[in-house]
Structure formats: structure tokens, C-alpha cells
Design a protein around this motif. Structure first.
Motif, PDB file in Angstrom:
ATOM      1  N   ASP A 354       0.816  -1.209   0.000  1.00 45.67           N
ATOM      2  CA  ASP A 354       0.000   0.000   0.000  1.00 45.67           C
ATOM      3  C   ASP A 354       0.855   1.266   0.000  1.00 45.67           C
ATOM      4  O   ASP A 354       1.885   1.336   0.662  1.00 45.67           O
ATOM      5  CB  ASP A 354      -0.919   0.036   1.225  1.00 45.67           C
ATOM      6  CG  ASP A 354      -2.126  -0.868   1.066  1.00 45.67           C
ATOM      7  OD1 ASP A 354      -2.479  -1.172  -0.084  1.00 45.67           O
ATOM      8  OD2 ASP A 354      -2.711  -1.254   2.090  1.00 45.67           O
ATOM      9  N   GLU A 355       0.375   2.279  -0.733  1.00 45.98           N
ATOM     10  CA  GLU A 355       0.886   3.645  -0.646  1.00 45.98           C
ATOM     11  C   GLU A 355      -0.226   4.531  -0.100  1.00 45.98           C
ATOM     12  O   GLU A 355      -1.406   4.232  -0.276  1.00 45.98           O
ATOM     13  CB  GLU A 355       1.350   4.170  -2.006  1.00 45.98           C
ATOM     14  CG  GLU A 355       2.731   3.719  -2.427  1.00 45.98           C
ATOM     15  CD  GLU A 355       2.824   2.223  -2.739  1.00 45.98           C
ATOM     16  OE1 GLU A 355       3.795   1.597  -2.269  1.00 45.98           O
ATOM     17  OE2 GLU A 355       1.942   1.699  -3.419  1.00 45.98           O
ATOM     18  N   ASP A 356       0.152   5.634   0.545  1.00 46.11           N
ATOM     19  CA  ASP A 356      -0.849   6.536   1.122  1.00 46.11           C
ATOM     20  C   ASP A 356      -0.186   7.884   1.416  1.00 46.11           C
ATOM     21  O   ASP A 356       1.026   8.056   1.217  1.00 46.11           O
ATOM     22  CB  ASP A 356      -1.445   5.942   2.405  1.00 46.11           C
ATOM     23  CG  ASP A 356      -2.878   6.416   2.660  1.00 46.11           C
ATOM     24  OD1 ASP A 356      -3.278   7.453   2.098  1.00 46.11           O
ATOM     25  OD2 ASP A 356      -3.590   5.744   3.428  1.00 46.11           O
ATOM     26  N   GLY A 357      -0.978   8.847   1.902  1.00 42.81           N
ATOM     27  CA  GLY A 357      -0.452  10.108   2.392  1.00 42.81           C
ATOM     28  C   GLY A 357       0.320  10.915   1.367  1.00 42.81           C
ATOM     29  O   GLY A 357       1.393  11.432   1.656  1.00 42.81           O
ATOM     30  N   ILE A 358      -0.219  11.079   0.153  1.00 47.16           N
ATOM     31  CA  ILE A 358       0.479  11.817  -0.895  1.00 47.16           C
ATOM     32  C   ILE A 358       0.493  13.316  -0.587  1.00 47.16           C
ATOM     33  O   ILE A 358      -0.493  13.878  -0.123  1.00 47.16           O
ATOM     34  CB  ILE A 358      -0.166  11.549  -2.285  1.00 47.16           C
ATOM     35  CG1 ILE A 358       0.534  12.353  -3.380  1.00 47.16           C
ATOM     36  CG2 ILE A 358      -1.659  11.839  -2.262  1.00 47.16           C
ATOM     37  CD1 ILE A 358       1.962  11.968  -3.611  1.00 47.16           C
ATOM     38  N   PHE A 359       1.639  13.953  -0.839  1.00 44.81           N
ATOM     39  CA  PHE A 359       1.783  15.399  -0.687  1.00 44.81           C
ATOM     40  C   PHE A 359       2.684  15.908  -1.801  1.00 44.81           C
ATOM     41  O   PHE A 359       3.759  15.351  -2.047  1.00 44.81           O
ATOM     42  CB  PHE A 359       2.388  15.753   0.673  1.00 44.81           C
ATOM     43  CG  PHE A 359       2.745  17.214   0.820  1.00 44.81           C
ATOM     44  CD1 PHE A 359       1.740  18.167   0.971  1.00 44.81           C
ATOM     45  CD2 PHE A 359       4.050  17.641   0.785  1.00 44.81           C
ATOM     46  CE1 PHE A 359       2.050  19.512   1.083  1.00 44.81           C
ATOM     47  CE2 PHE A 359       4.376  18.986   0.904  1.00 44.81           C
ATOM     48  CZ  PHE A 359       3.373  19.919   1.058  1.00 44.81           C
ATOM     49  N   VAL A 360       2.248  16.955  -2.508  1.00 43.56           N
ATOM     50  CA  VAL A 360       3.036  17.563  -3.580  1.00 43.56           C
ATOM     51  C   VAL A 360       3.615  18.875  -3.067  1.00 43.56           C
ATOM     52  O   VAL A 360       2.878  19.766  -2.640  1.00 43.56           O
ATOM     53  CB  VAL A 360       2.176  17.825  -4.833  1.00 43.56           C
ATOM     54  CG1 VAL A 360       3.041  18.399  -5.955  1.00 43.56           C
ATOM     55  CG2 VAL A 360       1.496  16.548  -5.297  1.00 43.56           C
ATOM     56  N   HIS A 361       4.922  18.985  -3.108  1.00 44.28           N
ATOM     57  CA  HIS A 361       5.571  20.199  -2.625  1.00 44.28           C
ATOM     58  C   HIS A 361       5.279  21.359  -3.571  1.00 44.28           C
ATOM     59  O   HIS A 361       5.117  21.157  -4.789  1.00 44.28           O
ATOM     60  CB  HIS A 361       7.079  19.982  -2.503  1.00 44.28           C
ATOM     61  CG  HIS A 361       7.784  21.066  -1.774  1.00 44.28           C
ATOM     62  ND1 HIS A 361       8.381  22.123  -2.425  1.00 44.28           N
ATOM     63  CD2 HIS A 361       7.958  21.294  -0.448  1.00 44.28           C
ATOM     64  CE1 HIS A 361       8.902  22.938  -1.527  1.00 44.28           C
ATOM     65  NE2 HIS A 361       8.659  22.460  -0.316  1.00 44.28           N
ATOM     66  N   PRO A 362       5.218  22.605  -3.063  1.00 49.92           N
ATOM     67  CA  PRO A 362       4.957  23.756  -3.926  1.00 49.92           C
ATOM     68  C   PRO A 362       5.997  23.989  -5.021  1.00 49.92           C
ATOM     69  O   PRO A 362       5.780  24.816  -5.905  1.00 49.92           O
ATOM     70  CB  PRO A 362       4.943  24.933  -2.938  1.00 49.92           C
ATOM     71  CG  PRO A 362       4.471  24.326  -1.661  1.00 49.92           C
ATOM     72  CD  PRO A 362       5.121  22.979  -1.626  1.00 49.92           C
ATOM     73  N   ASP A 363       7.138  23.267  -4.984  1.00 41.95           N
ATOM     74  CA  ASP A 363       8.087  23.411  -6.084  1.00 41.95           C
ATOM     75  C   ASP A 363       7.589  22.740  -7.358  1.00 41.95           C
ATOM     76  O   ASP A 363       8.181  22.901  -8.428  1.00 41.95           O
ATOM     77  CB  ASP A 363       9.480  22.891  -5.697  1.00 41.95           C
ATOM     78  CG  ASP A 363       9.537  21.373  -5.518  1.00 41.95           C
ATOM     79  OD1 ASP A 363       8.523  20.688  -5.747  1.00 41.95           O
ATOM     80  OD2 ASP A 363      10.611  20.873  -5.141  1.00 41.95           O
ATOM     81  N   GLY A 364       6.487  21.969  -7.242  1.00 46.66           N
ATOM     82  CA  GLY A 364       5.850  21.381  -8.406  1.00 46.66           C
ATOM     83  C   GLY A 364       6.506  20.135  -8.962  1.00 46.66           C
ATOM     84  O   GLY A 364       5.976  19.508  -9.878  1.00 46.66           O
ATOM     85  N   LYS A 365       7.637  19.733  -8.416  1.00 48.61           N
ATOM     86  CA  LYS A 365       8.348  18.582  -8.975  1.00 48.61           C
ATOM     87  C   LYS A 365       8.691  17.513  -7.940  1.00 48.61           C
ATOM     88  O   LYS A 365       9.183  16.441  -8.311  1.00 48.61           O
ATOM     89  CB  LYS A 365       9.636  19.044  -9.652  1.00 48.61           C
ATOM     90  CG  LYS A 365      10.642  19.691  -8.711  1.00 48.61           C
ATOM     91  CD  LYS A 365      11.883  20.161  -9.455  1.00 48.61           C
ATOM     92  CE  LYS A 365      12.893  20.804  -8.500  1.00 48.61           C
ATOM     93  NZ  LYS A 365      14.096  21.279  -9.209  1.00 48.61           N
ATOM     94  N   THR A 366       8.436  17.798  -6.661  1.00 48.77           N
ATOM     95  CA  THR A 366       8.787  16.854  -5.601  1.00 48.77           C
ATOM     96  C   THR A 366       7.534  16.359  -4.900  1.00 48.77           C
ATOM     97  O   THR A 366       6.672  17.158  -4.535  1.00 48.77           O
ATOM     98  CB  THR A 366       9.713  17.513  -4.562  1.00 48.77           C
ATOM     99  OG1 THR A 366      10.809  18.137  -5.224  1.00 48.77           O
ATOM    100  CG2 THR A 366      10.241  16.476  -3.591  1.00 48.77           C
TER     101      THR A 366
END
Length: 685
Positions: A354-366
Motif C-alpha cells: 500500500d501507498e498513502d499520504g500523498i503530498f506535492v511540494h509547492p516546487d511542483g516537482k517533488t
């Protein structure tokens, strides 16, 4: 080494077992204290009714088992069941001494005892001892589910080996409770933040919620979403409930907040569990509405989501679409403005676990996400991956102490990369669990162990542990935060306006946002490596433009830019900050195209009767006569472009003022830059 540890551990447990004696809850054992026995048996009956139900209710059973254990601490089965309950609770690490005692009293107390001992040691980061117990727990050949059990044990041993390696090179960080303005004696968890850390939303099971009622199944108050903002002193202010528009009488949990704080995603327990979205209208949130079938499946479970900084891409976690899934819950990506299906991020990111807890950093690439796969040291660990050369890099474990042997999920990071936020139960918590802030590369603090109980919005339950070590380098976030307020230039009142983000090199609009209708506030994340044009529009006003040319690798910064919009009145002037010329020439550069096309649209479509003057201006470097001639030629170049694209010449005039109309002192580089500009002025409308 491992064989020696196993042998030593076995000898110690065997010796202690021989010395200890299992005591039953019987009249013979409690001849002189019948009342205590009676009370203990009552507690046992209540505990077992919860423990043996389907599914087991460990949280309800545990206090009754503990009450019985006060009367008789030397019953093997009771100690085993207490340990088993703790393994399924907030405080998993507490299971170990009870499981050890159960084994000491009766090595045959349960067929799972060696495996459980392995889990207890594992959760206390006693890696080598845990490996020895896991190896001792191998199922007998031909036993039921032997293959599945062997695979599980193999995975647990790999986790211990990963933990052993990661613990040798820990990440330097310290963890602080964010304080009583946010945390209460009740559980708080799942924090999400705006890119500049000015607003935090989180989930809490405290009293004072919309329904203010307790869940009869799990006990404790229903979940609600709460909000805190930072004051001018940099401290979090007292949290407030988002109210009945967002929160219901049931469970409501927040899973994502857009970088500008104008959109949020909530988890709703309808069916298998779906994601909903709400918009901030002034100071009030709209009622959350389903993100639709492109995200939510009929029978699938969606537990987490994150916005890309441009607002066009939504990342989310789902266990749907078996033909496209890597296994269990995967991370997906959806172009919200398109019509296509969601795209699985692929085998580099998603694992058979399982994967969970996705977060996209404001730099748009991380991206930051949690996974039970990769080189997890136990349960979910937090990983980092970067989009490079058209693909995701191999996920990097954030390491010890950010990750622990238990589940570490729902981590968010500020745009600066300096602070991370998560929930944990620690010695200085206000109660069940609190929200904490990680400061990377901070000063040394004493080691602390923490854990967290299961969340309702997801199966995952963060447990974190802090152990400080020498500093390691952390890359500076490559993003600029542009924020401020949009107001009416005359009345100074905040207004809602559209903010377009343009890639000047490609002459393409890459994102669109709106300032808040009540406060006028806006926030835009600008990843480095792009020449940005920022355009602010509102009907009845002249557009306002700004330019941010951020080279690849530009370090993190915050820019505050308040924007007064001018009404479309005769005499009003606007600086065209995205008109560019070659050095010392009147040749328009291609990066000017988007701004010029904006002027064409203004003159031909929006205000077909408008008449304007285009003027050129310079600084005072060089001869005045030359500067005036250069500014005149540059203004004429703009007029020529407009006439070539359908604007009648009679509606346009050009003027070159050289250095005669400065808007800033010419005594600094910044002042001279402001004076080198192209403007237009409304002559008639």
C-alpha cells in the motif's frame, strides 16, 4: 552475530520461564482474596467479550485486561492478550514487556508468541533481536497459510534490516509541540498547511464539534475539521471549527489544502470512502462536493489527495482499477481540466504493497508519500521522489528519526523546506495525540519516543520517534512564494480578481487562480526555471502585470506584492512589465508575445472603442537625447505590433519620454530597473 543473539535471547527467555510460574484465575490461587478474584473475573469477562468479537475491539478490551492484570500479573494468556491489544493500539511499543512475560510464564501460551515477540522488538527498534524472533517464528512446513506467513516474515526481516541501516545515518531534526492553540486533551492529527505556513487545517476528535456527539462504535467524539492561522507574532492562533457547511454530525477529515488555501479536500465515509472538495468563498467554505467518478470509484477506497501548485493536476490515493493497480492502494494523477482517466504513477512509485499520504511540494516537482514497500523500516515510511527528465526518481526514505518501525503517514512540508508537520503522541502532548512541527537541521534535543492511534480517514496510523545526530545537508527548496492582496486603487478595498500565471518563453497560460473575495489575499507558488508573467484581471479594471524570471535552481524566497487595480478611466496608466527588448535596441523579444496579445485582446475584444498612448521610459544612464530616441523607438515597436494584429492605428499613439518621468530614484540598480519601462495610458474610452 544474529545466531548468537538468537541463542542468548532463547536461553534468557527459557531461564526466566523456568523461574516464573503461571497463575490461573481460580479459587485455589486466591483463597484469601475472593473479592479481588471476583472483580478480576468480571473484568476478564468484559475484556474477552470485546477481544473475541468479530472484528476484535482491542481499544475497548484493553482497559479491562489491565484491570484484571492488577489483581494477577502472572497469567500467561492475560499478558499475551494485553500485548496483542497494545500491538493494535496507539501505544504499540508498550506491547513488548507483556509479550515477554507471557513467554516467560508459558512458552506455549499461543502459537503466535514468537512472531508477536518479533513485532514487539521490531516496534522498539531492537532490530537484530527482532530478526532472531522472526526467524524462530517460521511456520511448520505444510501448515495452513504457510506460504503467506513465510512471505510476511521475510518482509518483516527486510524491514528490520532496512531500519538497522537507516539508523546508522540519521537525519538531524528536532520536534516541537505546536501548542495549546491547536492541541487539546483530545486527538488532533492530519495537519495540512498553506505553502507559506500561514494557515493550518487539521482533524480533531474534541468536544465542541458540529454534532458534539460520540461515536458509539469506537468511543470518542466524531471527527471535525478545524483551522488555525498564524498571528503577526508568528504564533498559531486559537483554532476554530470550520462549521456545519463543511463538518457534519458524522466523521469529517481533511486530507489536502491547496497551496493558496482556497481549496480543500475532505474524506467522507460514504460507501467505501470518497474524496470531496470545497472552495473558500470570502471567509466561508462551500459545502464539499464529490470529486466525481474520475477520482471516486463505486466500491474503491480513496484516502488521500494533494494539489499540484498549478491547480491543474490532482494526485490521489485509491485501491480501485485492478487492471491498472500495482497492488492495494496506489498513487494516481488526474488532469482535472482534461477529460481523460486518472494515470497510475507507475512501478517506480507504487509497489505491490500500500501507498498513502500523498503530498506535492509547492516546487511542483517533488512528491512526498508513505509506502509499506520500498525500503520501509516497518509499516508505512515517508518517501521523497522528484520528477526529472520525464520520470520519477527512485523514492528516497526520509530516514530515522522521521520514519520509525510503525506507520508514518500524512507528512506535509512548508514551501521553504524548513518545517514539516505531523501528528504524534509524546511525553509533552496535551492528551491522546497532538500536532508537532519538525524543524530540519535544528539544535540538539533529547531523544523521545512517540506513537499515534489509528486514524478514521485511513487505516494508517503515524508513529514517530526522534533521535538526534550530526547535521546532514538538506537542499534549499527551489520555489518562490508570491503573495499579497489585490485592492481597488482608489477605495483601497479588497477585490476578487483572476490571477493568471504565464510562461513567457512559451507564451502559454500555465495556471489560473483567484484572490479571496473578502480579504483580497492571494498566494502563488512559482517553481524555479521559468520566466513568469503574472497578470491580474477584473472586469472594469485595467489589467496589472508583473514579471518574475526565476533561473533554474533559484533558492527559496517569499515576495510580498500588494496589487492596486486601476479602474478603466481616462488618464489611468499601467506598466507593461512583461514587454522585453534586446539590450540598447528597440527589438521586441519573443517573451513579450503573451503581454502583447493581452493588449490586442483588450483593444479588439474587451474594449473596442478604447484609445491609448504607448510610452517608453529609460533611466538616466547615458545622454538624455539618446535615451529619448530609444524610448520613442521602443514605444513605436509596440504600436506597430498592435496595428499589425488588428488594432486601428487611429486608436494608438506612441511617445518616448526618455528619463524625464522617473518612478523611482536613479541612485540604485533597483530604481533604475523600475524606470526602464513601457506603459500605456487611457486616452479615451
Amino acid at each position: 552475530m544474529l545466531r548468537y543473539l538468537y541463542t542468548a535471547s532463547f536461553v534468557l527467555l527459557t531461564t526466566l520461564s523456568a523461574a516464573a510460574q503461571n497463575v490461573e484465575f481460580s479459587k485455589d490461587e486466591f483463597k484469601g482474596d475472593k473479592e479481588s478474584l471476583k472483580n478480576a473475573q468480571k473484568e476478564l469477562k468484559e475484556a474477552n467479550s470485546w477481544y473475541e468479537t468479530d472484528p476484535p475491539r482491542y481499544e475497548q478490551a484493553l482497559p479491562h485486561f489491565l484491570a484484571a492484570q492488577q489483581v494477577n500479573p502472572n497469567n500467561a494468556q492475560l499478558n499475551f492478550r494485553i500485548g496483542h491489544c497494545y500491538l493494535n493500539s496507539t501505544y504499540k511499543a508498550k506491547a513488548l514487556p507483556y509479550l515477554q512475560k507471557a513467554y516467560q510464564l508459558d512458552p506455549q501460551v499461543d502459537a503466535r508468541i514468537r512472531y508477536m515477540l518479533g513485532r514487539g522488538l521490531h516496534l522498539n527498534a531492537r532490530w537484530e533481536e527482532a530478526i532472531a524472533e522472526y526467524k524462530a517464528a517460521q511456520p511448520a512446513a505444510g501448515s495452513k497459510n504457510a506460504t503467506a506467513q513465510q512471505n510476511d516474515i521475510r518482509k518483516k526481516i527486510q524491514e528490520c534490516e532496512a531500519g538497522l541501516a537507516l539508523m546508522k545515518t540519521p537525519t538531524r531534526a528536532f520536534i516541537d509541540n505546536v501548542g495549546t492553540a491547536i492541541n487539546t486533551p483530545y486527538p488532533e492529527y492530519g495537519p495540512v498547511i498553506t505553502a507559506d505556513e500561514s494557515v493550518m487545517l487539521f482533524t480533531s476528535r474534541r468536544d465542541g464539534g458540529v454534532g458534539d456527539e460520540k461515536d458509539p462504535f469506537i468511543g470518542g467524539y466524531f471527527e471535525d475539521i478545524w483551522q488555525s492561522v498564524k498571528g503577526k507574532d508568528g504564533q498559531w492562533q486559537a483554532a476554530r471549527n470550520l462549521g456545519p457547511t463543511v463538518n457534519t454530525k458524522g466523521h469529517d477529515a481533511v486530507v489536502a489544502l491547496s497551496p493558496d488555501g482556497q481549496k480543500l479536500v475532505t474524506y467522507v465515509e460514504d460507501g467505501a470512502g470518497d474524496l470531496h472538495e470545497a472552495d473558500l468563498k470570502g471567509s466561508a467554505w462551500s459545502k464539499p462536493g464529490s470529486l466525481g467518478r474520475r477520482v471516486n470509484g463505486g466500491q474503491s477506497h480513496e484516502s488521500s489527495a494533494a494539489y499540484a501548485p498549478n491547480g491543474r493536476m490532482l494526485y490521489f490515493v485509491s485501491n480501485g482499477s485492478e487492471e491498472s493497480s500495482r497492488g492495494g492502494h496506489d498513487i494516481w494523477r488526474l488532469d482535472v481540466e482534461g477529460k481523460g482517466k486518472a494515470e497510475n504513477l507507475g512501478s517506480v512509485i507504487n509497489t505491490p504493497y500500500d501507498e498513502d499520504g500523498i503530498f506535492v511540494h509547492p516546487d511542483g516537482k517533488t512528491i512526498y508519500f508513505s509506502s509499506q514497500g520500498h525500503n520501509s523500516m516497518g509499516g508505512y515510511d515517508i518517501f521523497r521522489s522528484e520528477w526529472k527528465n520525464g520520470q520519477w526518481t527512485k523514492p528516497e526514505n526520509l530516514g530515522w528519526p522521521i520514519n520509525t518501525p510503525d506507520d508514518d503517514v500524512f507528512f506535509v512540508l512548508s514551501a521553504s523546506g524548513r518545517h514539516g508537520y505531523f501528528a504524534s503522541s509524546r511525553d509533552d502532548s496535551q492528551g491522546s495525540r497532538d500536532i508537532y512541527m519538525i524543524t530540519f537541521l535544528g539544535p540538539e534535543k533529547p531523544p523521545v519516543i512517540s506513537s499515534e492511534e489509528p486514524l478514521l480517514a485511513s487505516r494508517a496510523a503515524p508513529v514517530r520517534q526522534t533521535l538526534l545526530a550530526p547535521a546532514v545537508p538538506i537542499a534549499t527548496a527551489q520555489v518562490t512564494i508570491l503573495k499579497g492582496t489585490v485592492t481597488d486603487a482608489d477605495s483601497k478595498q479588497p477585490i476578487e480578481a483572476t490571477i493568471e500565471l504565464v510562461d513567457n518563453t512559451l507564451s502559454q497560460t500555465i495556471a489560473s487562480f483567484r484572490s479571496n473575495s473578502q480579504s483580497g489575499r492571494y498566494l502563488v507558488s512559482l517553481p524555479s526555471g521559468v520566466n513568469y508573467g503574472i497578470v491580474v484581471r477584473k472586469e472594469g479594471y485595467l489589467f496589472h502585470s508583473e514579471n518574475f524570471d526565476l533561473p533554474q535552481g533559484a533558492a527559496y524566497s517569499e515576495v510580498v506584492k500588494d496589487i492596486p487595480l486601476k479602474k478603466l478611466d481616462v488618464g489611468a496608466k499601467v506598466v507593461l512589465n512583461n514587454i522585453f527588448f534586446d539590450f540598447d535596441k528597440a527589438t521586441l523579444r519573443k517573451e513579450s508575445t503573451a503581454e502583447l496579445e493581452r493588449l490586442v485582446q483588450l483593444m479588439t475584444t474587451e474594449y473596442p472603442a478604447l484609445r491609448i498612448e504607448i510610452s517608453g521610459h529609460t533611466d538616466n544612464v547615458g545622454k538624455a537625447e539618446y535615451n529619448k530616441d530609444l524610448s520613442q523607438r521602443r514605444a513605436k515597436a509596440v504600436v506597430d505590433y498592435l496595428t499589425a494584429h488588428g488594432v486601428a492605428a487611429a486608436r494608438l499613439t506612441s511617445a518616448g519620454y526618455g528619463d524625464t518621468q522617473p518612478v523611482a530614484p536613479n541612485t540604485s540598480k533597483e530604481g533604475r530597473q523600475l524606470n526602464r519601462r513601457t506603459e500605456f495610458k487611457v486616452v479615451a474610452k
